[in-house]
Design a protein around this motif. Structure first.
Motif, PDB file in Angstrom:
ATOM      1  N   ASP A  26      21.029  29.386 -42.392  1.00  0.00           N
ATOM      2  CA  ASP A  26      21.214  28.718 -41.339  1.00  0.00           C
ATOM      3  C   ASP A  26      20.614  29.192 -40.011  1.00  0.00           C
ATOM      4  OD1 ASP A  26      23.034  26.919 -42.901  1.00  0.00           O
ATOM      5  OD2 ASP A  26      24.725  28.230 -42.482  1.00  0.00           O
ATOM      6  N   ASN A  27      19.995  28.458 -39.298  1.00  0.00           N
ATOM      7  CA  ASN A  27      19.218  28.956 -37.982  1.00  0.00           C
ATOM      8  C   ASN A  27      19.525  28.191 -36.817  1.00  0.00           C
ATOM      9  OD1 ASN A  27      17.034  29.562 -40.305  1.00  0.00           O
ATOM     10  ND2 ASN A  27      15.892  30.295 -38.600  1.00  0.00           N
ATOM     11  N   ASN A  28      19.729  28.932 -35.828  1.00  0.00           N
ATOM     12  CA  ASN A  28      19.994  28.640 -34.471  1.00  0.00           C
ATOM     13  C   ASN A  28      18.621  27.981 -33.739  1.00  0.00           C
ATOM     14  OD1 ASN A  28      22.630  29.081 -34.812  1.00  0.00           O
ATOM     15  ND2 ASN A  28      22.303  30.890 -33.622  1.00  0.00           N
ATOM     16  N   ILE A  29      18.647  26.917 -33.390  1.00  0.00           N
ATOM     17  CA  ILE A  29      17.646  26.477 -32.574  1.00  0.00           C
ATOM     18  C   ILE A  29      18.081  26.093 -31.067  1.00  0.00           C
ATOM     19  CG2 ILE A  29      15.617  24.624 -32.018  1.00  0.00           C
ATOM     20  CD1 ILE A  29      17.136  24.682 -35.376  1.00  0.00           C
ATOM     21  N   TRP A  30      17.431  26.719 -29.882  1.00  0.00           N
ATOM     22  CA  TRP A  30      17.930  26.500 -28.563  1.00  0.00           C
ATOM     23  C   TRP A  30      16.870  25.896 -27.645  1.00  0.00           C
ATOM     24  CZ3 TRP A  30      22.570  28.344 -28.580  1.00  0.00           C
ATOM     25  CH2 TRP A  30      23.033  29.518 -29.272  1.00  0.00           C
ATOM     26  N   VAL A  31      17.700  24.617 -27.362  1.00  0.00           N
ATOM     27  CA  VAL A  31      16.820  23.744 -26.344  1.00  0.00           C
ATOM     28  C   VAL A  31      17.458  24.132 -24.781  1.00  0.00           C
ATOM     29  CG1 VAL A  31      16.565  21.352 -25.603  1.00  0.00           C
ATOM     30  CG2 VAL A  31      16.737  22.011 -27.970  1.00  0.00           C
ATOM     31  N   VAL A  32      16.562  24.646 -23.961  1.00  0.00           N
ATOM     32  CA  VAL A  32      16.747  25.488 -22.837  1.00  0.00           C
ATOM     33  C   VAL A  32      16.163  24.410 -21.671  1.00  0.00           C
ATOM     34  CG1 VAL A  32      16.995  27.436 -21.408  1.00  0.00           C
ATOM     35  CG2 VAL A  32      17.090  27.434 -23.975  1.00  0.00           C
ATOM     36  N   GLY A  33      16.836  24.243 -20.525  1.00  0.00           N
ATOM     37  CA  GLY A  33      16.264  23.574 -19.661  1.00  0.00           C
ATOM     38  C   GLY A  33      17.092  22.815 -18.622  1.00  0.00           C
ATOM     39  N   ASP A  34      16.631  21.584 -18.130  1.00  0.00           N
ATOM     40  CA  ASP A  34      17.416  20.759 -17.235  1.00  0.00           C
ATOM     41  C   ASP A  34      17.295  19.116 -17.868  1.00  0.00           C
ATOM     42  OD1 ASP A  34      15.029  19.682 -16.222  1.00  0.00           O
ATOM     43  OD2 ASP A  34      15.291  20.917 -14.449  1.00  0.00           O
ATOM     44  N   GLU A  35      17.525  18.293 -17.128  1.00  0.00           N
ATOM     45  CA  GLU A  35      17.635  16.912 -17.596  1.00  0.00           C
ATOM     46  C   GLU A  35      16.229  16.129 -17.675  1.00  0.00           C
ATOM     47  OE1 GLU A  35      20.097  15.333 -19.057  1.00  0.00           O
ATOM     48  OE2 GLU A  35      21.046  17.120 -18.948  1.00  0.00           O
ATOM     49  N   SER A  36      15.204  16.972 -17.129  1.00  0.00           N
ATOM     50  CA  SER A  36      13.808  16.673 -17.176  1.00  0.00           C
ATOM     51  C   SER A  36      12.952  17.494 -17.922  1.00  0.00           C
ATOM     52  CB  SER A  36      13.307  16.624 -15.676  1.00  0.00           C
ATOM     53  OG  SER A  36      13.912  15.757 -14.763  1.00  0.00           O
ATOM     54  N   ASP A  37      12.969  18.646 -18.023  1.00  0.00           N
ATOM     55  CA  ASP A  37      12.221  19.862 -18.602  1.00  0.00           C
ATOM     56  C   ASP A  37      13.039  20.792 -19.585  1.00  0.00           C
ATOM     57  OD1 ASP A  37       9.430  18.753 -17.336  1.00  0.00           O
ATOM     58  OD2 ASP A  37      10.788  19.328 -15.687  1.00  0.00           O
ATOM     59  N   VAL A  38      12.477  20.834 -20.826  1.00  0.00           N
ATOM     60  CA  VAL A  38      12.980  21.719 -21.771  1.00  0.00           C
ATOM     61  C   VAL A  38      12.081  22.861 -22.498  1.00  0.00           C
ATOM     62  CG1 VAL A  38      15.228  20.531 -21.910  1.00  0.00           C
ATOM     63  CG2 VAL A  38      13.243  20.292 -23.520  1.00  0.00           C
ATOM     64  N   VAL A  39      12.506  23.778 -23.039  1.00  0.00           N
ATOM     65  CA  VAL A  39      11.801  24.557 -23.807  1.00  0.00           C
ATOM     66  C   VAL A  39      12.611  24.564 -24.924  1.00  0.00           C
ATOM     67  CG1 VAL A  39      10.873  26.967 -24.403  1.00  0.00           C
ATOM     68  CG2 VAL A  39      10.833  25.896 -22.056  1.00  0.00           C
ATOM     69  N   VAL A  40      11.830  24.451 -26.329  1.00  0.00           N
ATOM     70  CA  VAL A  40      12.560  24.760 -27.530  1.00  0.00           C
ATOM     71  C   VAL A  40      12.327  25.860 -28.224  1.00  0.00           C
ATOM     72  CG1 VAL A  40      12.661  23.723 -29.793  1.00  0.00           C
ATOM     73  CG2 VAL A  40      12.265  22.153 -27.982  1.00  0.00           C
ATOM     74  N   PHE A  41      13.398  26.746 -28.611  1.00  0.00           N
ATOM     75  CA  PHE A  41      13.212  28.083 -29.179  1.00  0.00           C
ATOM     76  C   PHE A  41      13.358  27.858 -30.436  1.00  0.00           C
ATOM     77  CE2 PHE A  41      13.879  29.320 -24.671  1.00  0.00           C
ATOM     78  CZ  PHE A  41      12.944  30.177 -24.581  1.00  0.00           C
ATOM     79  N   ASP A  42      12.297  28.158 -31.357  1.00  0.00           N
ATOM     80  CA  ASP A  42      12.239  28.120 -32.790  1.00  0.00           C
ATOM     81  C   ASP A  42      12.011  26.798 -33.417  1.00  0.00           C
ATOM     82  OD1 ASP A  42      11.839  30.763 -33.091  1.00  0.00           O
ATOM     83  OD2 ASP A  42      13.941  31.218 -33.071  1.00  0.00           O
ATOM     84  N   ALA A  43      11.586  26.523 -34.403  1.00  0.00           N
ATOM     85  CA  ALA A  43      11.282  25.469 -35.250  1.00  0.00           C
ATOM     86  C   ALA A  43      11.841  25.419 -36.643  1.00  0.00           C
ATOM     87  CB  ALA A  43       9.894  25.100 -34.862  1.00  0.00           C
ATOM     88  N   ALA A  44      12.880  25.500 -36.978  1.00  0.00           N
ATOM     89  CA  ALA A  44      13.539  25.928 -38.102  1.00  0.00           C
ATOM     90  C   ALA A  44      13.830  24.586 -39.083  1.00  0.00           C
ATOM     91  CB  ALA A  44      14.797  26.643 -37.896  1.00  0.00           C
ATOM     92  N   HIS A  45      13.027  24.666 -40.187  1.00  0.00           N
ATOM     93  CA  HIS A  45      13.495  23.765 -41.452  1.00  0.00           C
ATOM     94  C   HIS A  45      13.219  22.277 -41.186  1.00  0.00           C
ATOM     95  CE1 HIS A  45      15.372  27.683 -42.733  1.00  0.00           C
ATOM     96  NE2 HIS A  45      16.288  27.512 -41.746  1.00  0.00           N
ATOM     97  N   THR A  46      13.892  21.571 -40.129  1.00  0.00           N
ATOM     98  CA  THR A  46      13.841  20.226 -40.135  1.00  0.00           C
ATOM     99  C   THR A  46      13.679  19.805 -38.744  1.00  0.00           C
ATOM    100  OG1 THR A  46      15.567  19.962 -41.822  1.00  0.00           O
ATOM    101  CG2 THR A  46      15.199  18.122 -40.966  1.00  0.00           C
ATOM    102  N   ALA A  47      12.579  18.826 -38.563  1.00  0.00           N
ATOM    103  CA  ALA A  47      12.368  18.541 -36.973  1.00  0.00           C
ATOM    104  C   ALA A  47      13.116  17.427 -36.690  1.00  0.00           C
ATOM    105  CB  ALA A  47      10.881  17.859 -37.058  1.00  0.00           C
ATOM    106  N   GLN A  48      13.555  16.491 -37.276  1.00  0.00           N
ATOM    107  CA  GLN A  48      14.452  15.387 -36.545  1.00  0.00           C
ATOM    108  C   GLN A  48      15.658  15.910 -35.756  1.00  0.00           C
ATOM    109  OE1 GLN A  48      12.768  12.254 -36.476  1.00  0.00           O
ATOM    110  NE2 GLN A  48      14.150  12.075 -34.808  1.00  0.00           N
TER     111      GLN A  48
END
Length: 210
Positions: A26-48
């Protein structure tokens, strides 16, 4: 700034494959930022599920903390879907090529800075789990996104190809151990911890390696 309002976790499940072995993870993916712009940390297993969590916001980058297949599974797909560059340290190129021989990523080096809205996030090259492992420190959030370098319970695994236990210990002591003790550690798998709660066990980890 409240970290809770700027950091979202998605968990996806699949397999980690290396050296001829396969393990369910099981992988953690982190979405970090604010209500306009974010960074996605890691792209594990399933995109949707990751795309759903972005909720239409601008994605500054899809960041791969390292090149193991379970952290980059859908990185090219996410990059295309979110119109975002895929970033990774070039020292893990050989791992990337194993999973994505026909796709490219953009190289990042130690000290590289990303900005997602008001959030600044800085790359800390922390080899050991893999040569190109990078942790990402967001000082305003008192948070570091550690990939598989540091977990709740100690260092990441170093028993497989391209990994090295003394190197990961040096990365933890010399880079992560220099961060404030209250810094939250958002890991690639499992529960969140803090730098202070982990680094007190450093001597035990050293002894374990001998």
């Amino acid at each position: 700034m409240s970290a809770a309002n700027n950091i979202e976790r998605i968990v996806t499940s699949g397999t980690f494959e290396l050296d001829g072995g396969s393990w369910d993870v099981d992988n953690n993916i982190w979405v970090v930022g604010d209500e306009s712009d974010v960074v996605v940390f890691d792209a594990a297993h399933t995109a949707q599920p990751i795309i759903d969590a972005v909720r239409g916001r601008n994605v500054v980058a899809v960041v791969c903390t390292h090149g193991h297949n379970d952290h980059i599974t859908v990185a090219p797909e996410l990059g295309r879907a979110l119109d975002a560059p895929v970033l990774m340290h070039p020292a893990d190129d050989m791992l990337w090529r194993t999973t994505h021989p026909d796709s490219e990523f953009r190289s990042v080096e130690d000290g590289f800075v990303l900005r997602a809205g008001s959030v600044e996030i800085r790359a800390l090259h922390t080899p050991g789990h893999s040569p190109g492992s990078v942790c990402w420190f967001a000082p305003d959030l008192q948070a570091v996104f550690s990939g598989d370098t540091l977990f709740n319970g100690g260092p990441g695994a170093t028993g497989r190809s391209y990994s090295d236990f003394p190197t990961i210990l040096e990365s933890i002591s010399g880079r992560l151990g220099m961060l404030p003790g209250e810094t939250a550690v958002y890991t690639g798998h499992g529960d969140t911890t803090t730098i202070g709660d982990e680094i007190v066990h450093y001597d035990e980890w050293v002894a374990r390696g001998h």
